[in-house]
Design a protein around this motif. Structure first.
Motif, PDB file in Angstrom:
ATOM      1  N   LYS A 181      66.451 -19.904  68.516  1.00 20.33           N
ATOM      2  CA  LYS A 181      67.666 -20.299  69.231  1.00 20.33           C
ATOM      3  C   LYS A 181      68.525 -21.322  68.507  1.00 20.33           C
ATOM      4  CE  LYS A 181      68.588 -19.294  72.946  1.00 20.33           C
ATOM      5  NZ  LYS A 181      69.461 -18.208  73.458  1.00 20.33           N
ATOM      6  N   ALA A 317      65.932 -10.821  83.403  1.00 16.93           N
ATOM      7  CA  ALA A 317      66.505 -10.107  82.263  1.00 16.93           C
ATOM      8  C   ALA A 317      67.989 -10.428  82.098  1.00 16.93           C
ATOM      9  CB  ALA A 317      66.296  -8.601  82.437  1.00 16.93           C
ATOM     10  N   TRP A 318      68.710 -10.500  83.204  1.00 20.36           N
ATOM     11  CA  TRP A 318      70.154 -10.774  83.150  1.00 20.36           C
ATOM     12  C   TRP A 318      70.427 -12.165  82.595  1.00 20.36           C
ATOM     13  CZ3 TRP A 318      73.065 -14.424  85.920  1.00 20.36           C
ATOM     14  CH2 TRP A 318      74.452 -14.291  85.800  1.00 20.36           C
ATOM     15  N   SER A 319      69.669 -13.169  83.057  1.00 20.30           N
ATOM     16  CA  SER A 319      69.910 -14.545  82.608  1.00 20.30           C
ATOM     17  C   SER A 319      69.612 -14.697  81.119  1.00 20.30           C
ATOM     18  CB  SER A 319      69.066 -15.528  83.432  1.00 20.30           C
ATOM     19  OG  SER A 319      67.681 -15.271  83.267  1.00 20.30           O
ATOM     20  N   TYR A 320      68.548 -14.073  80.638  1.00 19.20           N
ATOM     21  CA  TYR A 320      68.238 -14.170  79.211  1.00 19.20           C
ATOM     22  C   TYR A 320      69.272 -13.414  78.380  1.00 19.20           C
ATOM     23  CZ  TYR A 320      63.780 -16.596  79.648  1.00 19.20           C
ATOM     24  OH  TYR A 320      62.818 -17.553  79.864  1.00 19.20           O
ATOM     25  N   ARG A 321      69.808 -12.345  78.913  1.00 14.86           N
ATOM     26  CA  ARG A 321      70.834 -11.606  78.185  1.00 14.86           C
ATOM     27  C   ARG A 321      72.139 -12.403  78.114  1.00 14.86           C
ATOM     28  NH1 ARG A 321      72.386  -6.751  76.323  1.00 14.86           N
ATOM     29  NH2 ARG A 321      74.557  -6.121  76.656  1.00 14.86           N
ATOM     30  N   VAL A 322      72.520 -13.005  79.221  1.00 21.95           N
ATOM     31  CA  VAL A 322      73.778 -13.768  79.252  1.00 21.95           C
ATOM     32  C   VAL A 322      73.723 -14.936  78.271  1.00 21.95           C
ATOM     33  CG1 VAL A 322      75.161 -15.324  80.686  1.00 21.95           C
ATOM     34  CG2 VAL A 322      74.416 -13.119  81.590  1.00 21.95           C
ATOM     35  N   ARG A 324      71.868 -15.304  75.550  1.00 20.00           N
ATOM     36  CA  ARG A 324      71.253 -14.959  74.274  1.00 20.00           C
ATOM     37  C   ARG A 324      72.046 -15.586  73.124  1.00 20.00           C
ATOM     38  NH1 ARG A 324      74.357 -10.795  76.000  1.00 20.00           N
ATOM     39  NH2 ARG A 324      75.743  -9.747  74.508  1.00 20.00           N
TER      40      ARG A 324
END
Length: 334
Positions: A181, A317-322, A324
Protein backbone atom coordinates in the motif's frame (compact mmCIF):
# COMPACT_ATOMS: atom_id res chain seq x y z
CA UNK A 1 -30.13 -32.67 10.12
CA UNK A 2 -28.56 -33.18 13.54
CA UNK A 3 -25.53 -34.72 11.83
CA UNK A 4 -24.71 -32.10 9.22
CA UNK A 5 -25.84 -28.84 10.85
CA UNK A 6 -22.94 -28.85 13.38
CA UNK A 7 -20.52 -29.41 10.50
CA UNK A 8 -22.00 -26.45 8.61
CA UNK A 9 -21.71 -24.24 11.68
CA UNK A 10 -18.17 -25.42 12.32
CA UNK A 11 -17.32 -24.30 8.78
CA UNK A 12 -19.09 -20.96 9.25
CA UNK A 13 -17.33 -20.19 12.54
CA UNK A 14 -14.00 -21.35 11.16
CA UNK A 15 -14.47 -19.13 8.12
CA UNK A 16 -15.35 -16.14 10.29
CA UNK A 17 -12.31 -16.64 12.51
CA UNK A 18 -10.03 -17.05 9.48
CA UNK A 19 -11.39 -13.90 7.83
CA UNK A 20 -10.86 -11.97 11.06
CA UNK A 21 -7.29 -13.21 11.40
CA UNK A 22 -6.44 -12.34 7.80
CA UNK A 23 -8.14 -8.95 7.67
CA UNK A 24 -7.68 -7.56 11.16
CA UNK A 25 -4.34 -9.33 11.55
CA UNK A 26 -2.52 -6.91 9.28
CA UNK A 27 -4.12 -3.92 11.04
CA UNK A 28 -2.90 -5.25 14.38
CA UNK A 29 0.41 -5.79 12.64
CA UNK A 30 0.61 -2.08 11.84
CA UNK A 31 0.36 -1.33 15.56
CA UNK A 32 2.95 -3.99 16.40
CA UNK A 33 5.32 -2.36 13.91
CA UNK A 34 4.51 1.09 15.29
CA UNK A 35 7.61 1.33 17.52
CA UNK A 36 9.76 0.99 14.39
CA UNK A 37 8.25 4.11 12.79
CA UNK A 38 10.79 6.91 12.38
CA UNK A 39 8.46 9.63 13.66
CA UNK A 40 4.82 10.55 14.26
CA UNK A 41 4.35 11.36 10.58
CA UNK A 42 5.42 7.89 9.50
CA UNK A 43 3.13 6.30 12.07
CA UNK A 44 0.33 8.46 10.63
CA UNK A 45 1.16 7.11 7.18
CA UNK A 46 1.07 3.51 8.45
CA UNK A 47 -2.30 4.01 10.10
CA UNK A 48 -3.69 5.84 7.06
CA UNK A 49 -3.27 2.71 4.94
CA UNK A 50 -5.91 0.93 7.03
CA UNK A 51 -8.03 3.88 8.21
CA UNK A 52 -10.91 3.36 5.71
CA UNK A 53 -11.35 -0.36 6.27
CA UNK A 54 -10.13 -1.39 9.72
CA UNK A 55 -13.43 -1.15 11.60
CA UNK A 56 -15.28 -3.40 9.14
CA UNK A 57 -12.87 -6.21 9.97
CA UNK A 58 -14.31 -6.48 13.47
CA UNK A 59 -17.51 -7.89 11.93
CA UNK A 60 -15.81 -11.24 11.44
CA UNK A 61 -14.84 -11.49 15.11
CA UNK A 62 -18.48 -10.83 16.07
CA UNK A 63 -19.60 -13.52 13.61
CA UNK A 64 -17.24 -16.08 15.11
CA UNK A 65 -18.18 -15.29 18.72
CA UNK A 66 -21.92 -15.02 18.13
CA UNK A 67 -21.91 -18.16 15.99
CA UNK A 68 -20.11 -20.11 18.70
CA UNK A 69 -22.61 -18.98 21.32
CA UNK A 70 -25.65 -19.80 19.16
CA UNK A 71 -24.51 -23.06 17.58
CA UNK A 72 -22.22 -24.52 20.26
CA UNK A 73 -23.26 -23.11 23.66
CA UNK A 74 -21.40 -25.80 25.62
CA UNK A 75 -18.13 -24.94 23.88
CA UNK A 76 -18.82 -21.23 24.37
CA UNK A 77 -19.31 -21.74 28.11
CA UNK A 78 -16.17 -23.86 28.43
CA UNK A 79 -13.98 -21.44 26.49
CA UNK A 80 -15.13 -18.47 28.56
CA UNK A 81 -14.71 -20.42 31.79
CA UNK A 82 -11.15 -21.41 30.94
CA UNK A 83 -10.06 -18.30 29.07
CA UNK A 84 -12.03 -15.49 30.68
CA UNK A 85 -8.96 -13.39 31.46
CA UNK A 86 -7.22 -13.58 28.04
CA UNK A 87 -10.56 -13.01 26.27
CA UNK A 88 -11.21 -9.96 28.46
CA UNK A 89 -7.64 -8.78 27.86
CA UNK A 90 -8.16 -9.10 24.11
CA UNK A 91 -11.44 -7.17 24.13
CA UNK A 92 -10.06 -4.33 26.27
CA UNK A 93 -6.99 -4.12 24.03
CA UNK A 94 -9.18 -3.98 20.90
CA UNK A 95 -11.21 -1.17 22.47
CA UNK A 96 -8.04 0.80 23.18
CA UNK A 97 -6.78 0.11 19.65
CA UNK A 98 -10.05 1.27 18.12
CA UNK A 99 -10.40 4.40 20.24
CA UNK A 100 -6.77 5.30 19.66
CA UNK A 101 -7.25 4.89 15.90
CA UNK A 102 -9.88 7.63 15.90
CA UNK A 103 -8.67 9.90 18.70
CA UNK A 104 -5.05 10.06 17.61
CA UNK A 105 -5.94 11.80 14.35
CA UNK A 106 -7.86 14.49 16.25
CA UNK A 107 -5.52 14.95 19.19
CA UNK A 108 -2.85 17.64 19.48
CA UNK A 109 -1.11 17.53 22.85
CA UNK A 110 -2.07 13.89 23.57
CA UNK A 111 -1.22 12.54 20.13
CA UNK A 112 1.84 10.67 21.42
CA UNK A 113 -0.18 9.05 24.21
CA UNK A 114 -2.81 7.84 21.75
CA UNK A 115 -0.02 6.47 19.58
CA UNK A 116 1.22 4.45 22.53
CA UNK A 117 -2.35 3.23 23.17
CA UNK A 118 -2.63 2.11 19.53
CA UNK A 119 0.66 0.23 19.71
CA UNK A 120 0.03 -1.33 23.14
CA UNK A 121 -3.54 -2.30 22.25
CA UNK A 122 -2.40 -3.99 19.04
CA UNK A 123 0.38 -5.96 20.71
CA UNK A 124 -1.78 -7.02 23.65
CA UNK A 125 -4.72 -8.08 21.45
CA UNK A 126 -2.46 -10.15 19.20
CA UNK A 127 -0.73 -11.76 22.17
CA UNK A 128 -4.06 -12.60 23.84
CA UNK A 129 -5.34 -14.23 20.65
CA UNK A 130 -2.22 -16.36 20.48
CA UNK A 131 -2.61 -17.38 24.12
CA UNK A 132 -6.24 -18.40 23.49
CA UNK A 133 -5.17 -20.44 20.48
CA UNK A 134 -2.30 -22.11 22.33
CA UNK A 135 -4.49 -23.04 25.29
CA UNK A 136 -7.12 -24.66 23.04
CA UNK A 137 -4.49 -26.58 21.06
CA UNK A 138 -2.89 -27.76 24.28
CA UNK A 139 -6.29 -29.01 25.45
CA UNK A 140 -8.52 -28.06 28.38
CA UNK A 141 -8.76 -30.22 31.51
CA UNK A 142 -12.35 -31.48 31.34
CA UNK A 143 -14.30 -33.90 33.48
CA UNK A 144 -17.88 -34.86 32.61
CA UNK A 145 -18.00 -31.89 30.24
CA UNK A 146 -16.96 -29.38 32.91
CA UNK A 147 -13.80 -27.31 33.08
CA UNK A 148 -11.53 -28.47 35.91
CA UNK A 149 -8.60 -26.06 35.54
CA UNK A 150 -7.95 -22.80 37.35
CA UNK A 151 -8.32 -19.21 36.19
CA UNK A 152 -4.57 -19.08 35.41
CA UNK A 153 -4.35 -22.38 33.50
CA UNK A 154 -3.62 -20.46 30.29
CA UNK A 155 -0.49 -18.99 31.89
CA UNK A 156 1.70 -21.87 30.71
CA UNK A 157 4.82 -21.99 28.50
CA UNK A 158 3.14 -23.31 25.33
CA UNK A 159 0.26 -20.77 25.20
CA UNK A 160 2.66 -17.92 26.00
CA UNK A 161 5.02 -19.04 23.24
CA UNK A 162 2.07 -19.25 20.85
CA UNK A 163 1.13 -15.70 21.84
CA UNK A 164 4.58 -14.45 20.85
CA UNK A 165 4.37 -16.37 17.56
CA UNK A 166 1.02 -14.77 16.69
CA UNK A 167 2.45 -11.31 17.43
CA UNK A 168 5.27 -12.03 14.96
CA UNK A 169 2.79 -13.39 12.42
CA UNK A 170 0.58 -10.30 12.57
CA UNK A 171 3.65 -8.09 12.29
CA UNK A 172 4.54 -9.97 9.10
CA UNK A 173 1.06 -9.36 7.71
CA UNK A 174 1.42 -5.68 8.58
CA UNK A 175 4.78 -5.44 6.82
CA UNK A 176 3.34 -7.15 3.73
CA UNK A 177 0.40 -4.74 3.75
CA UNK A 178 2.75 -1.74 3.88
CA UNK A 179 4.76 -3.10 0.94
CA UNK A 180 1.49 -3.36 -0.99
CA UNK A 181 0.00 0.00 0.00
CA UNK A 182 2.93 2.43 0.25
CA UNK A 183 5.79 3.79 -1.81
CA UNK A 184 9.06 5.50 -1.01
CA UNK A 185 10.96 5.20 2.28
CA UNK A 186 8.16 3.46 4.19
CA UNK A 187 7.81 0.88 1.42
CA UNK A 188 11.55 0.16 1.52
CA UNK A 189 11.51 -0.09 5.32
CA UNK A 190 8.58 -2.49 5.23
CA UNK A 191 10.50 -4.83 2.94
CA UNK A 192 13.42 -4.78 5.39
CA UNK A 193 11.09 -5.43 8.32
CA UNK A 194 9.47 -8.37 6.53
CA UNK A 195 12.62 -10.46 6.04
CA UNK A 196 13.45 -11.19 9.69
CA UNK A 197 9.74 -11.56 10.42
CA UNK A 198 9.49 -14.35 7.83
CA UNK A 199 12.23 -16.22 9.66
CA UNK A 200 10.55 -15.58 13.02
CA UNK A 201 7.18 -16.86 11.79
CA UNK A 202 8.65 -19.98 10.18
CA UNK A 203 10.65 -20.64 13.35
CA UNK A 204 7.46 -20.17 15.39
CA UNK A 205 5.54 -22.66 13.24
CA UNK A 206 8.38 -25.17 13.57
CA UNK A 207 8.56 -24.58 17.32
CA UNK A 208 4.84 -25.22 17.77
CA UNK A 209 5.01 -28.40 15.66
CA UNK A 210 7.99 -29.78 17.58
CA UNK A 211 6.48 -28.85 20.95
CA UNK A 212 3.11 -30.54 20.45
CA UNK A 213 4.28 -34.14 21.08
CA UNK A 214 5.54 -33.13 24.52
CA UNK A 215 2.16 -31.78 25.68
CA UNK A 216 0.15 -34.83 24.53
CA UNK A 217 -1.89 -32.64 22.24
CA UNK A 218 -4.96 -34.03 20.48
CA UNK A 219 -3.79 -32.11 17.42
CA UNK A 220 -0.52 -34.03 17.18
CA UNK A 221 -2.29 -37.35 17.75
CA UNK A 222 -4.65 -36.60 14.88
CA UNK A 223 -1.74 -35.93 12.53
CA UNK A 224 0.19 -39.12 13.21
CA UNK A 225 -2.35 -41.76 14.29
CA UNK A 226 -3.25 -44.50 11.79
CA UNK A 227 -0.97 -43.15 9.07
CA UNK A 228 -2.87 -39.87 8.78
CA UNK A 229 0.33 -37.99 8.01
CA UNK A 230 0.49 -39.53 4.54
CA UNK A 231 -2.64 -37.73 3.38
CA UNK A 232 -2.13 -34.65 5.54
CA UNK A 233 1.49 -34.15 4.38
CA UNK A 234 0.60 -31.77 1.49
CA UNK A 235 -0.31 -29.07 4.02
CA UNK A 236 3.15 -28.72 5.66
CA UNK A 237 4.84 -29.21 2.28
CA UNK A 238 2.79 -26.38 0.79
CA UNK A 239 3.57 -24.26 3.84
CA UNK A 240 7.30 -24.81 3.27
CA UNK A 241 6.97 -23.81 -0.40
CA UNK A 242 4.94 -20.72 0.46
CA UNK A 243 7.45 -19.79 3.18
CA UNK A 244 10.29 -19.96 0.67
CA UNK A 245 8.32 -17.90 -1.87
CA UNK A 246 7.50 -15.40 0.84
CA UNK A 247 11.15 -15.04 1.80
CA UNK A 248 12.11 -14.49 -1.85
CA UNK A 249 9.36 -11.93 -2.44
CA UNK A 250 10.44 -9.68 0.43
CA UNK A 251 13.62 -8.61 -1.37
CA UNK A 252 12.29 -8.02 -4.88
CA UNK A 253 9.35 -8.61 -7.19
CA UNK A 254 5.73 -7.51 -7.18
CA UNK A 255 4.59 -5.37 -4.28
CA UNK A 256 1.57 -7.62 -3.78
CA UNK A 257 3.43 -10.90 -3.40
CA UNK A 258 4.73 -10.52 0.19
CA UNK A 259 1.22 -9.80 1.47
CA UNK A 260 -0.45 -12.54 -0.57
CA UNK A 261 2.16 -15.11 0.41
CA UNK A 262 1.83 -14.14 4.08
CA UNK A 263 -1.95 -14.58 3.81
CA UNK A 264 -1.43 -17.98 2.17
CA UNK A 265 0.89 -19.05 5.00
CA UNK A 266 -1.76 -18.15 7.57
CA UNK A 267 -4.43 -20.04 5.61
CA UNK A 268 -2.28 -23.16 5.48
CA UNK A 269 -1.54 -22.92 9.19
CA UNK A 270 -5.26 -22.60 9.89
CA UNK A 271 -6.09 -25.57 7.66
CA UNK A 272 -3.48 -27.67 9.45
CA UNK A 273 -4.94 -26.69 12.81
CA UNK A 274 -8.50 -27.57 11.76
CA UNK A 275 -7.41 -30.93 10.35
CA UNK A 276 -5.61 -31.67 13.58
CA UNK A 277 -8.52 -30.73 15.84
CA UNK A 278 -11.30 -32.44 13.87
CA UNK A 279 -13.85 -33.49 15.09
CA UNK A 280 -13.15 -31.88 18.47
CA UNK A 281 -14.36 -28.34 19.04
CA UNK A 282 -12.76 -28.16 22.49
CA UNK A 283 -9.92 -30.70 22.70
CA UNK A 284 -9.44 -33.25 24.02
CA UNK A 285 -13.01 -34.44 24.70
CA UNK A 286 -15.80 -32.22 23.35
CA UNK A 287 -16.82 -32.97 19.74
CA UNK A 288 -18.96 -30.84 17.44
CA UNK A 289 -22.05 -32.96 18.05
CA UNK A 290 -21.62 -33.03 21.82
CA UNK A 291 -21.32 -29.23 21.94
CA UNK A 292 -24.10 -28.47 19.46
CA UNK A 293 -27.33 -26.71 20.33
CA UNK A 294 -30.64 -28.32 19.21
CA UNK A 295 -31.08 -28.60 15.41
CA UNK A 296 -34.07 -26.23 15.57
CA UNK A 297 -31.88 -23.51 17.10
CA UNK A 298 -29.05 -24.04 14.65
CA UNK A 299 -31.44 -24.05 11.70
CA UNK A 300 -33.20 -20.88 12.84
CA UNK A 301 -29.94 -18.93 13.21
CA UNK A 302 -28.67 -20.33 9.91
CA UNK A 303 -31.56 -18.64 8.08
CA UNK A 304 -30.39 -15.26 9.35
CA UNK A 305 -26.82 -16.08 8.42
CA UNK A 306 -27.80 -16.88 4.84
CA UNK A 307 -29.23 -13.37 4.57
CA UNK A 308 -26.47 -11.47 6.38
CA UNK A 309 -23.30 -13.22 5.21
CA UNK A 310 -23.58 -12.14 1.54
CA UNK A 311 -24.10 -8.55 2.72
CA UNK A 312 -20.96 -8.67 4.88
CA UNK A 313 -18.94 -10.22 2.05
CA UNK A 314 -20.26 -7.65 -0.41
CA UNK A 315 -19.49 -4.72 1.86
CA UNK A 316 -16.00 -6.04 2.58
CA UNK A 317 -15.19 -6.58 -1.10
CA UNK A 318 -16.62 -3.17 -2.05
CA UNK A 319 -14.67 -1.27 0.61
CA UNK A 320 -11.36 -2.89 -0.34
CA UNK A 321 -12.04 -2.18 -4.00
CA UNK A 322 -12.91 1.48 -3.41
CA UNK A 323 -9.75 2.09 -1.37
CA UNK A 324 -7.39 0.02 -3.49
CA UNK A 325 -4.04 1.36 -4.65
CA UNK A 326 -1.14 3.08 -2.97
CA UNK A 327 -1.68 5.47 -0.07
CA UNK A 328 0.55 8.52 -0.12
CA UNK A 329 1.83 10.16 3.05
CA UNK A 330 -0.66 12.74 4.29
CA UNK A 331 -3.65 11.09 2.59
CA UNK A 332 -6.23 11.20 5.37
CA UNK A 333 -9.62 9.48 5.11
CA UNK A 334 -10.89 10.68 8.50
Amino acid sequence: MSEWLPVVWFGVIGYGVLMYVLLDGFVLGLGILGPLARDEGQLDHMMDTAAPIWDGNETWLVLGGAGLMAAFPKAYALVLSALYLPVLMMLIALVFRGVAFEFRFKATRAKGAWGIAFIAGSILAAFAQGVILGTLVQGLPLEAGRYQGGVWAWLAPFPLATGVAVVCGYALLGAGWLVLKTAGPLHDQARRWARPLVLAVLAGMAMVSLWLPFINSQVMARWFDSGNFLWLAPVPLLAAVVGWRLWSSTSSGSDGRPFLHALALFVLGFVGLVLGMWPYLVPPDLTLWQAASPPSSQGFVLVGLVVLLPLVLGYTAWSYRVFRGKVEAGSHYH
